[in-house]
Design a protein around this motif. Sequence first.
Motif, PDB file in Angstrom:
ATOM      1  N   VAL A 153      -7.877  -9.036   2.684  1.00 44.45           N
ATOM      2  CA  VAL A 153      -7.748  -7.683   1.951  1.00 44.45           C
ATOM      3  C   VAL A 153      -9.620  -7.237   1.540  1.00 44.45           C
ATOM      4  O   VAL A 153      -9.990  -6.416   1.625  1.00 44.45           O
ATOM      5  CB  VAL A 153      -7.326  -7.991   0.578  1.00 44.45           C
ATOM      6  N   HIS A 154     -10.495  -8.487   1.031  1.00 44.15           N
ATOM      7  CA  HIS A 154     -11.902  -8.281   0.526  1.00 44.15           C
ATOM      8  C   HIS A 154     -12.379  -7.749   1.502  1.00 44.15           C
ATOM      9  O   HIS A 154     -13.698  -6.810   1.567  1.00 44.15           O
ATOM     10  CB  HIS A 154     -12.215  -9.857   0.032  1.00 44.15           C
ATOM     11  N   HIS A 155     -12.260  -8.473   2.842  1.00 38.72           N
ATOM     12  CA  HIS A 155     -13.183  -7.856   4.021  1.00 38.72           C
ATOM     13  C   HIS A 155     -12.817  -6.471   4.227  1.00 38.72           C
ATOM     14  O   HIS A 155     -13.908  -6.046   5.019  1.00 38.72           O
ATOM     15  CB  HIS A 155     -12.498  -8.904   5.135  1.00 38.72           C
ATOM     16  N   LEU A 156     -11.420  -6.194   4.457  1.00 40.30           N
ATOM     17  CA  LEU A 156     -11.016  -4.627   5.071  1.00 40.30           C
ATOM     18  C   LEU A 156     -11.507  -3.884   4.106  1.00 40.30           C
ATOM     19  O   LEU A 156     -12.690  -2.487   4.230  1.00 40.30           O
ATOM     20  CB  LEU A 156      -9.951  -4.715   4.451  1.00 40.30           C
ATOM     21  N   ARG A 157     -11.555  -4.074   2.190  1.00 44.66           N
ATOM     22  CA  ARG A 157     -12.162  -3.058   1.415  1.00 44.66           C
ATOM     23  C   ARG A 157     -13.418  -2.723   1.273  1.00 44.66           C
ATOM     24  O   ARG A 157     -14.130  -1.773   1.625  1.00 44.66           O
ATOM     25  CB  ARG A 157     -11.438  -3.582  -0.070  1.00 44.66           C
ATOM     26  N   GLU A 158     -14.640  -3.666   1.271  1.00 44.62           N
ATOM     27  CA  GLU A 158     -15.240  -4.109   0.296  1.00 44.62           C
ATOM     28  C   GLU A 158     -16.360  -4.121   1.393  1.00 44.62           C
ATOM     29  O   GLU A 158     -17.904  -3.594   1.058  1.00 44.62           O
ATOM     30  CB  GLU A 158     -15.432  -5.425   0.332  1.00 44.62           C
ATOM     31  N   ARG A 159     -16.313  -4.189   2.999  1.00 43.12           N
ATOM     32  CA  ARG A 159     -17.047  -4.440   4.338  1.00 43.12           C
ATOM     33  C   ARG A 159     -17.115  -2.994   4.833  1.00 43.12           C
ATOM     34  O   ARG A 159     -17.750  -2.473   5.775  1.00 43.12           O
ATOM     35  CB  ARG A 159     -16.925  -5.535   5.023  1.00 43.12           C
ATOM     36  N   LEU A 160     -15.160  -2.816   4.942  1.00 40.37           N
ATOM     37  CA  LEU A 160     -14.998  -1.444   6.075  1.00 40.37           C
ATOM     38  C   LEU A 160     -14.863  -0.696   5.341  1.00 40.37           C
ATOM     39  O   LEU A 160     -14.531   0.408   6.333  1.00 40.37           O
ATOM     40  CB  LEU A 160     -14.304  -2.496   7.328  1.00 40.37           C
ATOM     41  N   GLY A 161     -14.752  -0.428   4.043  1.00 40.12           N
ATOM     42  CA  GLY A 161     -14.277   0.665   3.654  1.00 40.12           C
ATOM     43  C   GLY A 161     -12.825   1.080   3.231  1.00 40.12           C
ATOM     44  O   GLY A 161     -12.828   2.715   3.306  1.00 40.12           O
ATOM     45  N   LYS A 162     -11.580   0.125   4.164  1.00 40.42           N
ATOM     46  CA  LYS A 162     -10.911   0.675   4.123  1.00 40.42           C
ATOM     47  C   LYS A 162      -9.824   0.430   2.945  1.00 40.42           C
ATOM     48  O   LYS A 162      -9.035  -0.953   2.567  1.00 40.42           O
ATOM     49  CB  LYS A 162      -9.326  -0.359   5.085  1.00 40.42           C
ATOM     50  N   VAL A 163     -10.416   1.313   1.952  1.00 41.73           N
ATOM     51  CA  VAL A 163      -9.441   0.728   0.759  1.00 41.73           C
ATOM     52  C   VAL A 163      -8.031   1.215   0.186  1.00 41.73           C
ATOM     53  O   VAL A 163      -8.064   1.181  -0.809  1.00 41.73           O
ATOM     54  CB  VAL A 163     -10.211   1.945  -0.348  1.00 41.73           C
ATOM     55  N   GLY A 164      -7.270   2.031   1.293  1.00 38.91           N
ATOM     56  CA  GLY A 164      -5.848   2.172   1.458  1.00 38.91           C
ATOM     57  C   GLY A 164      -4.885   0.901   1.369  1.00 38.91           C
ATOM     58  O   GLY A 164      -3.800   0.896   0.445  1.00 38.91           O
ATOM     59  N   THR A 165      -5.633  -0.249   1.831  1.00 33.46           N
ATOM     60  CA  THR A 165      -5.595  -1.835   1.274  1.00 33.46           C
ATOM     61  C   THR A 165      -5.865  -1.889   0.289  1.00 33.46           C
ATOM     62  O   THR A 165      -6.662  -2.441  -0.225  1.00 33.46           O
ATOM     63  CB  THR A 165      -5.845  -2.933   2.229  1.00 33.46           C
ATOM     64  N   VAL A 166      -4.936  -1.889  -0.709  1.00 25.61           N
ATOM     65  CA  VAL A 166      -4.826  -2.601  -2.018  1.00 25.61           C
ATOM     66  C   VAL A 166      -5.216  -3.640  -2.864  1.00 25.61           C
ATOM     67  O   VAL A 166      -3.995  -4.570  -1.925  1.00 25.61           O
ATOM     68  CB  VAL A 166      -4.227  -1.443  -3.188  1.00 25.61           C
ATOM     69  N   VAL A 167      -5.768  -4.070  -3.756  1.00 23.97           N
ATOM     70  CA  VAL A 167      -5.311  -5.135  -4.075  1.00 23.97           C
ATOM     71  C   VAL A 167      -4.409  -5.725  -5.471  1.00 23.97           C
ATOM     72  O   VAL A 167      -5.189  -4.440  -6.304  1.00 23.97           O
ATOM     73  CB  VAL A 167      -6.668  -6.211  -4.671  1.00 23.97           C
ATOM     74  N   GLY A 168      -3.590  -6.252  -4.903  1.00 20.38           N
ATOM     75  CA  GLY A 168      -2.347  -6.080  -6.542  1.00 20.38           C
ATOM     76  C   GLY A 168      -2.587  -7.241  -7.246  1.00 20.38           C
ATOM     77  O   GLY A 168      -2.981  -7.414  -8.902  1.00 20.38           O
ATOM     78  N   CYS A 169      -2.127  -8.182  -6.603  1.00 18.95           N
ATOM     79  CA  CYS A 169      -2.170  -9.232  -8.024  1.00 18.95           C
ATOM     80  C   CYS A 169      -3.038 -10.302  -7.829  1.00 18.95           C
ATOM     81  O   CYS A 169      -3.095 -11.263  -8.026  1.00 18.95           O
ATOM     82  CB  CYS A 169      -0.709  -9.715  -7.483  1.00 18.95           C
ATOM     83  N   ASP A 170      -3.516 -10.471  -6.489  1.00  9.89           N
ATOM     84  CA  ASP A 170      -4.440 -11.919  -5.321  1.00  9.89           C
ATOM     85  C   ASP A 170      -3.518 -12.933  -5.729  1.00  9.89           C
ATOM     86  O   ASP A 170      -3.995 -14.012  -5.285  1.00  9.89           O
ATOM     87  CB  ASP A 170      -5.482 -12.172  -6.539  1.00  9.89           C
ATOM     88  N   THR A 171      -2.810 -13.175  -5.474  1.00  9.27           N
ATOM     89  CA  THR A 171      -1.465 -14.317  -5.514  1.00  9.27           C
ATOM     90  C   THR A 171      -0.621 -14.456  -4.466  1.00  9.27           C
ATOM     91  O   THR A 171       0.686 -14.819  -4.555  1.00  9.27           O
ATOM     92  CB  THR A 171      -1.217 -14.573  -6.700  1.00  9.27           C
ATOM     93  N   SER A 172       0.041 -13.434  -3.627  1.00  5.90           N
ATOM     94  CA  SER A 172       0.523 -12.868  -2.809  1.00  5.90           C
ATOM     95  C   SER A 172       1.931 -12.482  -2.937  1.00  5.90           C
ATOM     96  O   SER A 172       2.759 -13.096  -1.961  1.00  5.90           O
ATOM     97  CB  SER A 172       0.952 -13.938  -1.566  1.00  5.90           C
TER      98      SER A 172
END
Length: 182
Positions: free
Chosen positions: A23-42
Motif C-alpha cells: 500500500v505504501h509503495h503504491l501510494r508513495e512511490r507510484l502515486g496510486k493514491v486511490g488505494t487508501v490507508v485505513g487501519c494499517d491492521t488489515s
Amino acid sequence: MRITVTVDGTSYTDDVEPRTLLVHHLRERLGKVGTVVGCDTSNCGACTVHLDGHSVKSCSVLAVQADGCEVTTVEGLARDGQLHPVQQAFHDNHALQCGFCTPGMIMQSIDLLADNPDPDERAVREGLEGNLCRCTGYQNIVRAVRDAAHHMRPGAGPEAEQIADETAQSEKSTPQVGVGGE
C-alpha cells in the motif's frame, strides 16, 4: 531490494526496503493514491487491490511479495474513459457517503462477482464482510453490487454486442457442410 511490478498495465522497477508494505509503495512511490490507508491492521479493507487477479489487502502484503506480479488498483479499472461496471453501479446507486471505503469496496466487489456472478443479498454481504464502511449502513453498497452483477451478465452489454454474440453462437452451432472436403 529491486522489484518489478506491473501496476494498472504499466511496469515499474524500483528499489524498495524489504519492510515496505505494498500500500505504501503504491501510494508513495507510484502515486496510486486511490488505494487508501485505513487501519494499517488489515481489518477495514480500504486498501484492497487485485494481485494477479485476486483481491488482497495491500497493507498486509509486502512490496517485495508483489515482485513479478500484476497489480490492479481502482485507478486502473476504467477503460477508454468509461467506468468499470462496478464503479458505475456504485455511482448510480449512491453507494458511498464519505467515499473512504469505496476503492476497497469496489475492488472486493469485482473479485466477489468473478466468483459469484449472480449473488443474492446475503452472498454480497458475506463477500464484503472484510471491508468496513462507517457511513452507509451497506444498503446501497449491496444494491450497487447486485446492479453491477446484472449489467455484467452475458448478454447485458450494448445491443450491438448482443447481436454479434448471437451471430457468433449461431455460426458455431451450424454445421459447415461442404467445408474441408465434406
